[in-house]
Design a protein around this motif. Structure first.
Motif, PDB file in Angstrom:
ATOM      1  N   VAL B 169       0.808  -1.199  -0.116  1.00 42.70           N
ATOM      2  CA  VAL B 169       0.053   0.082  -0.147  1.00 42.70           C
ATOM      3  C   VAL B 169       0.843   1.274   0.108  1.00 42.70           C
ATOM      4  CG1 VAL B 169      -1.707   1.316   1.502  1.00 42.70           C
ATOM      5  CG2 VAL B 169      -1.937  -1.255   0.906  1.00 42.70           C
ATOM      6  N   LYS B 170       1.866   1.089   0.752  1.00 40.81           N
ATOM      7  CA  LYS B 170       2.821   2.454   0.995  1.00 40.81           C
ATOM      8  C   LYS B 170       3.433   2.535  -0.459  1.00 40.81           C
ATOM      9  CE  LYS B 170       6.397   3.904   4.154  1.00 40.81           C
ATOM     10  NZ  LYS B 170       7.176   3.387   4.989  1.00 40.81           N
ATOM     11  N   PHE B 172       2.254   1.734  -3.461  1.00 44.84           N
ATOM     12  CA  PHE B 172       1.199   2.316  -4.067  1.00 44.84           C
ATOM     13  C   PHE B 172       0.631   3.798  -4.066  1.00 44.84           C
ATOM     14  CE2 PHE B 172      -3.106   2.762  -6.353  1.00 44.84           C
ATOM     15  CZ  PHE B 172      -2.868   1.934  -7.195  1.00 44.84           C
ATOM     16  N   ILE B 173       0.536   4.069  -2.976  1.00 46.65           N
ATOM     17  CA  ILE B 173       0.086   5.574  -2.389  1.00 46.65           C
ATOM     18  C   ILE B 173       1.208   6.470  -3.019  1.00 46.65           C
ATOM     19  CG2 ILE B 173      -0.357   7.311  -0.680  1.00 46.65           C
ATOM     20  CD1 ILE B 173      -1.880   4.894   0.843  1.00 46.65           C
ATOM     21  N   TYR B 174       2.448   5.938  -2.652  1.00 44.24           N
ATOM     22  CA  TYR B 174       3.668   6.896  -2.728  1.00 44.24           C
ATOM     23  C   TYR B 174       3.467   7.478  -4.083  1.00 44.24           C
ATOM     24  CZ  TYR B 174       7.347   8.082   0.846  1.00 44.24           C
ATOM     25  OH  TYR B 174       7.723   8.626   1.836  1.00 44.24           O
ATOM     26  N   ALA B 176       1.438   6.425  -6.873  1.00 45.76           N
ATOM     27  CA  ALA B 176       0.427   6.909  -7.596  1.00 45.76           C
ATOM     28  C   ALA B 176       0.089   8.313  -7.444  1.00 45.76           C
ATOM     29  CB  ALA B 176      -0.857   6.026  -7.024  1.00 45.76           C
ATOM     30  N   LEU B 177       0.615   8.774  -6.067  1.00 47.52           N
ATOM     31  CA  LEU B 177       0.386  10.049  -5.778  1.00 47.52           C
ATOM     32  C   LEU B 177       1.078  11.125  -6.618  1.00 47.52           C
ATOM     33  CD1 LEU B 177      -0.123  11.554  -2.231  1.00 47.52           C
ATOM     34  CD2 LEU B 177       1.451  12.537  -3.581  1.00 47.52           C
ATOM     35  N   LEU B 180      -0.031  11.085 -10.455  1.00 49.67           N
ATOM     36  CA  LEU B 180      -1.468  11.966 -10.660  1.00 49.67           C
ATOM     37  C   LEU B 180      -1.159  13.355 -10.881  1.00 49.67           C
ATOM     38  CD1 LEU B 180      -3.772  10.038  -8.416  1.00 49.67           C
ATOM     39  CD2 LEU B 180      -4.017  10.504 -10.931  1.00 49.67           C
ATOM     40  N   LEU B 181      -0.322  13.872 -10.101  1.00 53.93           N
ATOM     41  CA  LEU B 181       0.140  15.375 -10.409  1.00 53.93           C
ATOM     42  C   LEU B 181       0.802  15.297 -11.973  1.00 53.93           C
ATOM     43  CD1 LEU B 181       2.024  16.597  -7.329  1.00 53.93           C
ATOM     44  CD2 LEU B 181      -0.315  17.406  -8.527  1.00 53.93           C
ATOM     45  N   VAL B 184      -2.017  15.482 -14.383  1.00 50.40           N
ATOM     46  CA  VAL B 184      -2.502  17.019 -14.371  1.00 50.40           C
ATOM     47  C   VAL B 184      -1.710  17.588 -15.388  1.00 50.40           C
ATOM     48  CG1 VAL B 184      -2.872  19.082 -13.119  1.00 50.40           C
ATOM     49  CG2 VAL B 184      -3.473  16.660 -12.323  1.00 50.40           C
ATOM     50  N   TYR B 191      -3.740  21.400 -23.324  1.00 52.79           N
ATOM     51  CA  TYR B 191      -4.344  22.479 -23.794  1.00 52.79           C
ATOM     52  C   TYR B 191      -3.491  23.813 -23.840  1.00 52.79           C
ATOM     53  CZ  TYR B 191      -8.575  20.666 -22.222  1.00 52.79           C
ATOM     54  OH  TYR B 191      -9.788  19.504 -22.098  1.00 52.79           O
ATOM     55  N   THR B 223       4.523  28.921 -15.131  1.00 49.88           N
ATOM     56  CA  THR B 223       3.711  27.810 -15.696  1.00 49.88           C
ATOM     57  C   THR B 223       4.830  26.750 -15.977  1.00 49.88           C
ATOM     58  OG1 THR B 223       2.833  29.497 -17.196  1.00 49.88           O
ATOM     59  CG2 THR B 223       2.556  27.023 -17.797  1.00 49.88           C
ATOM     60  N   LEU B 226       5.550  25.089 -12.440  1.00 55.15           N
ATOM     61  CA  LEU B 226       4.668  24.108 -11.859  1.00 55.15           C
ATOM     62  C   LEU B 226       4.812  22.786 -12.780  1.00 55.15           C
ATOM     63  CD1 LEU B 226       1.692  26.566 -11.313  1.00 55.15           C
ATOM     64  CD2 LEU B 226       2.854  25.345  -9.666  1.00 55.15           C
ATOM     65  N   PRO B 243      13.891  13.159  -0.061  1.00 54.20           N
ATOM     66  CA  PRO B 243      13.457  12.348   1.172  1.00 54.20           C
ATOM     67  C   PRO B 243      12.201  11.893   0.905  1.00 54.20           C
ATOM     68  CG  PRO B 243      12.577  14.696   1.258  1.00 54.20           C
ATOM     69  CD  PRO B 243      13.264  14.826  -0.229  1.00 54.20           C
ATOM     70  N   HIS B 245      11.939   8.679  -0.363  1.00 53.41           N
ATOM     71  CA  HIS B 245      12.303   7.276  -0.682  1.00 53.41           C
ATOM     72  C   HIS B 245      11.835   6.129   0.338  1.00 53.41           C
ATOM     73  CE1 HIS B 245      14.697   9.056   2.726  1.00 53.41           C
ATOM     74  NE2 HIS B 245      14.848   7.719   3.088  1.00 53.41           N
TER      75      HIS B 245
END
Lengths: 749, 536
Positions: B169-170, B172-174, B176-177, B180-181, B184, B191, B223, B226, B243, B245
């Protein structure tokens, strides 16, 4: 530029031997095979080395240009290139010859010493691999390939120190050696980076590869103007920084303050290893590098100053410890550290030739002493504690006589080899005084202080060597003194629990309690023959480099062959003197002014023919007289040292030595307590448990729990899936966030 | 044959998927799972052999890629199936197909449950990894990037060690988070392209880079910053850069051997690959501006990873932390923006795959025998397993960067590049590039400390634990697994030229792009700007 493809045979023969011993020898487990392969391949190297040095194309040792052998281009990226290319000039020719020759003798000795060991083939595979690395180190034609050998000898040293893998002290010592060397290697690599940025090359020689011209970094560096010292320059980069960084490497490899601590512990390896790696060859690699880079050092007076101070300090410091050791190999180890200090002292005062001369004579007599001690240890059934020896001259006459010559050589008694080289160093240290007036300490010129310390070290050397010889070969036989032995052993364990714990080793057959009918025995011919040859070399080897001042006494004229051979290797600062007047040199004008004038008038073509007249011009009568007086003083002091040693230990060989010295000034303990332990504790408690698991994971978990809490308000979930749902919620939130950012961007853009 | 070479990359991506289907079908019809590994092995070996055809072509497409393929995929959002390899991805694809058979064989007898699923996930993972390295369309890249996450998540979560759920889970969350950015940012680029060019938007990397090169996208200022960070965060987590890791040690420790090997050898490289491929070429200004941050973090990571590795009690965790340290070198080399540094970084990616992959294999071997990885459970293993000890020391030497083994070439080039770099401030008294290199160099010292200390405690000395006495030395299967890796360690250390030459052209073009055209020209200006910003 002379090409000679035989050059690569010198390094690849031992590599082939190592591979053969590893692959085939491991299957056969035949000592004759392994020994023959190992010694045979070194013999090939030795013959080829002498052939190229003396005969091929007039001999690399006398030629104007180095003999080169380009194999392949190793790394080439952008304007950086590092070739796998070998080169033999005068300096590496001398090195190659004595390394292969002494190496061969030690290999032969080792076939006797290691007889019956279950890892016989493995030992010789490592030993051959070491020879490959060492020869690569000295024959490399660029810094990076030299570094290959540099690290390679470190690895082999690691493997061979840890050869007796069951011994705790061996495995600890092996790691310590590798790490200490690695710290030094850091300096070498950084030095190479800086040199490359300054000169755009890392090659030692000017050469042409694949039609591309490669310039010598050393020539470029030595043509630069001298680099005066400023504090900021250390990280801004100049030749001083290069020299200091490279010297850090030398302190690691050649066991100087502050990285010397690994060498004495390295004695846990088999004795032939101590002789080959930790006395004759590898540990002198640092001296080789400094002399190889003398063009850089001469432009970095501050670095020269540091080298001289460190060398001198190491020489006397190690000598004090050597006074109080009871393990025969430990005495020799500290003596090696001390002698290496002399060599760096020589480099530091600009006497590069004397440094190399001492490297060579030291290789002879220290290899002899180590092999002699190996013979003693062999004869004593792996007993190394001198407190349990005594009167061995009766049982081991050949070992005794040969070791006596080594003793005379290291004490500095004329005509033995050590006298000439050590005296040369002391004289050069003294003589820099004339021109290096600006550096003072306590109102005295620094070089005079160094010289006095050098003399004191010489006295101490004679004292501890005499003590060692007396405890081992003279006096009463102590190997049957059971009660005493135990008392000493206990005592030893108290002070020195790491280094004296041989007894619990089944592989090594270390008999602590020697049997009652035990009689030490003389070693077989494979061991004594190398001793005899080395004894001859230790006696006569110094005669190739008799200083002018000495030879004139006997009316022999100028017989200092050694200096003439090495002269072209040493960059001549005199030639650039005009541009460098502004530079402040501590020891720059190491050679007396007249010598410089002599060199100045010399052109390269004249050198061979007219060096004699140039020599004569260099030596004014006053200087010769000074040098002779100082030599007399050295002999007197050596005699004094021997007398002190004899007087103190003749009746009482087990005389109690100061505890501080016996415990090596507690340097290991200090390093452990103030450097190693704090780093380990900080890493464990601070970085890992504190920061990694505490702070970072704490934040990660905190975020997770926060999201979970929000999630549980919205809906209730099955336990166990909470975390993954939390993740999705978090991600959903981020998508929304991203959308906002996107619209924000659109407004901006 | 012609057909194969024309669609080579597609075949490389799809073949493992077919393999996965065949494994599934086999177990469905024959109700027998024991042959799953053989079928899998067949497919990954075939894929490796086919991947060798990559060496065959030297036809560069107009866009500078080999085997380029560009066909419309979802026309509504103007996304194309656009793939191709260049010097940057070439060796990474080969590394992926090369490491897969080794990973499969490494767990030959160690999978205890759900064989079919295990091998299906491994095959899907291969497909996703190759897809990541060859995609030239940002959306396709993103899909593969995410797709690689899922099989690994299950590999850790189902076949992992004691703490597998937590670690999975750790992981995956790390990751995937972060990604996802990136999604974006990818959409934003679409665009922006549409807005600036006045046409439909695009996800096509080549079009975007070309537009960015001409300055049409105006990816500077806020722009650019970011977007740069949205990409960089995703990749930094993957690398992983200090950090962020802390997922790595857990994931590695709990992953099965095959998972650890793939994770170390390939998955981490997706991060460094992405930074070099996308961040440097799309956002060179931001890359230059924020290089000091990345260099600082890389140097911290090198030392930090090494120090923490030193005090580990679990062998596998130790190797995992050493990865943090080694990957720090890769980041350092990339952000030096010199040819040496970037070539070294690319080379070090391969080296790390080979050496650390081998280390995880070796740790796996001993775990299969003893079912423990705690250093304190061992001691004196060299007595019962001499060959194992020898090969372990050999691999460790490669990992600590002993010259003539692979690690040295990479680390040397990286540090040389950093030393020469202009990425950090240079003043008359201090060249911070030197300082950074000097600190990074200590990582090489610490590498020797943590590995040799571990070796000393695990292999040397006398056998203290009776359980270690009767251990069998390496089997032929295990030797065979290590042999190609050991060969590569020597080969890549002694003769790196073929590897470096293949990558040279692409690396130089990326380097030119990131420093801004002519060497150092605008880069120097960017430097001054950074210096001023630091002052404010």
């Amino acid at each position: 530029m002379t090409e000679n493809n035989l050059l690569s045979l010198i390094i690849f023969a031992p590599l082939f031997g190592a591979a053969l011993n590893w692959v085939v020898g491991g299957k056969l487990k035949n000592e004759l095979f392994s020994g023959a392969v190992a010694c045979g391949t070194i013999a090939v190297s030795c013959i080829v080395a002498f052939y190229i040095a003396f005969f091929a194309d007039g001999g690399a040792m006398f030629a104007d240009k180095p003999t080169l052998d380009h194999l392949w281009t190793w790394i080439q990226v952008g304007n950086f290139r590092a070739d796998f290319g070998l080169g033999m000039d005068h300096l590496s020719a001398i090195y190659a010859c004595f390394i292969t020759f002494v190496g061969l003798l030690i290999h032969i000795f080792a076939t006797g010493y290691m007889h019956g060991d279950s890892g016989f083939y493995r030992f010789f595979a490592y030993l051959n691999l070491f020879m490959f690395s060492m020869l690569t180190l000295i024959l490399a034609d660029n810094f990076l390939l030299m570094f290959v050998g540099w690290e390679g000898v470190g690895l082999c040293s690691y493997l061979l120190i840890g050869y007796y893998i069951k011994k705790d002290e061996a495995r600890v010592a092996a790691k310590k050696a590798f790490v200490a060397n690695r710290i030094g290697d850091w300096g070498v690599i950084m030095g190479v980076f800086l040199l490359f940025t300054l000169t755009g090359s890392i090659s030692f020689y000017d050469k042409v590869v694949d039609g591309e011209k490669v310039n010598s970094a050393l020539n470029i560096a030595s043509a630069m103007s001298a680099d005066p010292f400023t504090w900021g320059a250390i990280v801004a980069g100049g030749l001083t920084s290069v020299a200091v960084l490279l010297f850090i490497g030398a302190t690691g490899k050649s066991a100087q303050i502050p990285l010397f601590v690994w060498l004495p512990d390295a004695m846990a390896g088999p004795t032939p290893v101590s002789a080959l790696i930790h006395a004759a060859t590898m540990v002198t690699a640092g001296v080789y590098m400094v002399v190889r880079c003398n063009g850089i050092y001469q432009n970095a007076p501050t670095a020269m100053f540091i080298v001289a101070i460190i060398g001198c300090a190491t020489a006397i410091f190690a000598a004090t410890i050597g006074l109080a050791q009871n393990d025969i190999k430990k005495v020799l180890a500290y003596s090696t550290v001390s002698q290496l200090g002399y060599m760096f002292l020589a480099c530091g005062v600009g006497a590069f030739v004397a440094a190399i001369f001492h490297v060579m004579t030291h290789a002879f007599f220290k290899a002899l002493l180590f092999l002699g001690s190996g013979s003693v240890i062999h004869g004593m059934h792996h007993e190394q504690d001198m407190r349990k020896m005594g009167n061995l001259k009766k049982y081991m006459p050949i070992t005794f006589i040969t070791m006596m010559t080594g003793w005379l050589a290291i004490c500095g008694i004329p005509i033995w080899a050590g006298f000439f080289s050590k005296d040369e160093i002391l004289y050069k240290t003294f003589a820099t005084h004339a021109s290096a007036s600006q550096a003072t300490l306590f109102g005295q010129p620094v070089n005079m202080i160094l010289w006095v310390f050098g003399l004191i070290t010489a006295v101490m050397t004679a004292v501890y060597m005499t003590r060692m010889m007396w405890m081992t070969f003279f006096g009463n036989e102590r190997f049957h003194d059971e009660a005493d032995v135990h008392a000493y052993a206990e005592h030893g364990h108290d002070d020195d629990h790491v280094h004296d714990s041989h007894d619990d080793d089944d592989e090594e057959e270390h008999h602590h309690a020697l049997q009652h009918d035990f009689k030490p025995h003389e070693s077989p011919w494979t061991m004594t023959a190398p001793l005899v040859i080395l004894a001859v070399l230790s006696t006569l080897g110094g005669l190739v480099g008799i200083p002018y001042a000495m030879s004139s006494i006997f009316g022999a004229g100028d017989v200092n062959k050694f200096e003439h051979i090495l002269e072209p290797v040493i960059a001549k600062k005199g030639e650039h003197e005009a541009e460098k007047k502004e530079a402040k040199h501590f020891f720059q004008a190491a050679q007396p002014a007249k010598e410089k004038a002599g060199e100045h008038s010399e052109t390269k073509t004249e050198k061979a023919g007219e060096s004699k007249t140039a020599e004569h011009a260099e030596h004014s009568p006053e200087e010769i007289w000074t040098e002779q007086k100082l030599a007399g003083l050295s002999v007197l002091l050596a005699g004094l040292g021997i007398f002190i040693g004899w007087f103190m230990f003749k009746d009482n060989p087990l005389r109690k030595m100061p505890k501080l010295l016996e415990n090596k000034w507690y340097i290991d303990e200090i390093y452990n307590k103030f450097i190693i332990d704090p780093i380990t504790n900080f890493s464990r408690k601070g970085l890992w448990q504190g920061f990694d698991l505490g702070v970072i994971d704490g934040i990660v978990h905190g975020v997770g729990q926060f999201v979970t809490a929000i999630g549980s308000i919205a809906r209730s979930f099955q336990v166990g899936f909470v975390r993954s749902y939390a993740a999705f919620i978090l991600l959903g939130a981020l998508i929304v966030l991203g959308y906002f950012i996107y619209y924000g961007l659109k407004l901006v853009g | 044959m012609n057909y194969i070479t024309e669609n080579l990359l597609t075949i490389l991506i799809l073949l493992p998927v077919f393999g996965a289907i065949s494994v599934l079908g086999h177990s469905m019809f024959w109700k027998n799972e024991s042959q799953a590994k053989w079928i899998t092995l067949f497919w990954v070996v075939v894929n490796f052999v086919i991947s060798l055809l990559l060496f065959g072509s030297s036809q560069l497409s107009a866009n500078g890629f080999y085997f380029e393929k560009n066909v419309p995929w979802i026309e509504a959002i103007n996304t194309n199936y656009h793939v191709g390899v260049d010097g940057l991805s070439f060796w990474l694809v080969i590394l992926t197909t090369f490491i897969m058979p080794i990973a499969i064989i490494s767990t030959w007898g160690a999978v205890e449950k759900r064989h079919t699923a295990f091998y299906v996930f491994l095959l899907l993972l291969e497909s996703a990894m190759i897809g990541v390295f060859v995609s030239l369309d940002l959306l396709v890249f993103y899909l593969f990037f995410e797709a690689s996450l899922v099989p690994m998540f299950f590999l850790i979560g189902i076949w992992g060690g004691a703490n597998r759920i937590y670690s999975a889970v750790k992981f995956f969350i790390y990751t995937a988070l972060g990604s996802l950015l990136m999604l974006v940012a990818i959409i934003a680029l679409y665009y922006i392209y549409a807005a600036k060019m006045g046409t439909a938007g695009t996800f096509d990397y080549v079009l975007l880079v070309n537009a960015a090169k001409l300055g049409n996208l105006d990816l500077v200022g806020t722009t650019g910053t970011l977007l740069f960070f949205a990409f960089a965060l995703a990749f930094s987590i993957k690398v992983p850069l200090f950090p962020v890791h802390t997922w790595l040690p857990d994931a590695h420790t709990d992953a099965p051997t095959a998972g650890s090997v793939i994770l170390a050898a390939v998955l981490l490289k997706m991060g460094t690959y992405g930074l070099m491929r996308f961040n440097f070429t799309l956002f060179p200004e931001a890359s230059r501006e924020f290089a000091p941050i990345f260099i600082t973090l890389a140097v911290i990571g090198i030392i930090y990873g090494a120090l923490v590795a030193m005090v580990q009690t679990d062998v596998k965790r130790l190797v995992a932390y050493s990865s943090v340290s080694h990957m720090g070198f890769v980041i350092l080399g990339m952000f030096s923006f010199t040819e040496q540094g970037m070539q070294g970084a690319l080379y070090q990616m391969l080296n790390h795959g080979v050496s650390t992959g081998a280390l995880f294999l070796l740790v796996g071997f001993i775990y299969e025998r003893r079912h423990t990885r705690a250093i304190s459970d061992f001691g004196g293993l060299a007595n019962s397993m001499p060959l194992y000890a020898t090969l372990f020391v050999f691999t460790a030497m490669s990992s600590v960067g002993l010259p003539f083994l692979n690690g040295f070439v990479g680390e040397f080039l990286i540090m040389l590049g950093m030393w020469k770099s202009h990425a950090l401030t240079i003043t008359s008294s201090v060249n911070w590039n030197y300082v950074a290199t000097m600190f990074a160099g200590t990582g090489v010292i610490f590498a020797a400390v943590y590995l040799l200390w571990m070796i000393q405690r695990v292999f040397f000395g006398k056998i203290t634990n009776a359980k270690n006495k009767g251990l069998s030395d390496l089997s032929w299967r295990e030797i065979g697994l290590l042999a190609p890796l050991l060969f590569l360690m020597v080969y890549m250390g002694v003769y790196p030229t073929p590897f470096l030459n293949k990558a040279k052209e692409t690396v130089v073009s990326i380097q030119q792009r990131v420093v801004g055209g002519e060497k150092g020209g605008s880069f120097e200006k960017a430097e001054v700007k950074t210096e001023n910003q630091l002052k404010h």
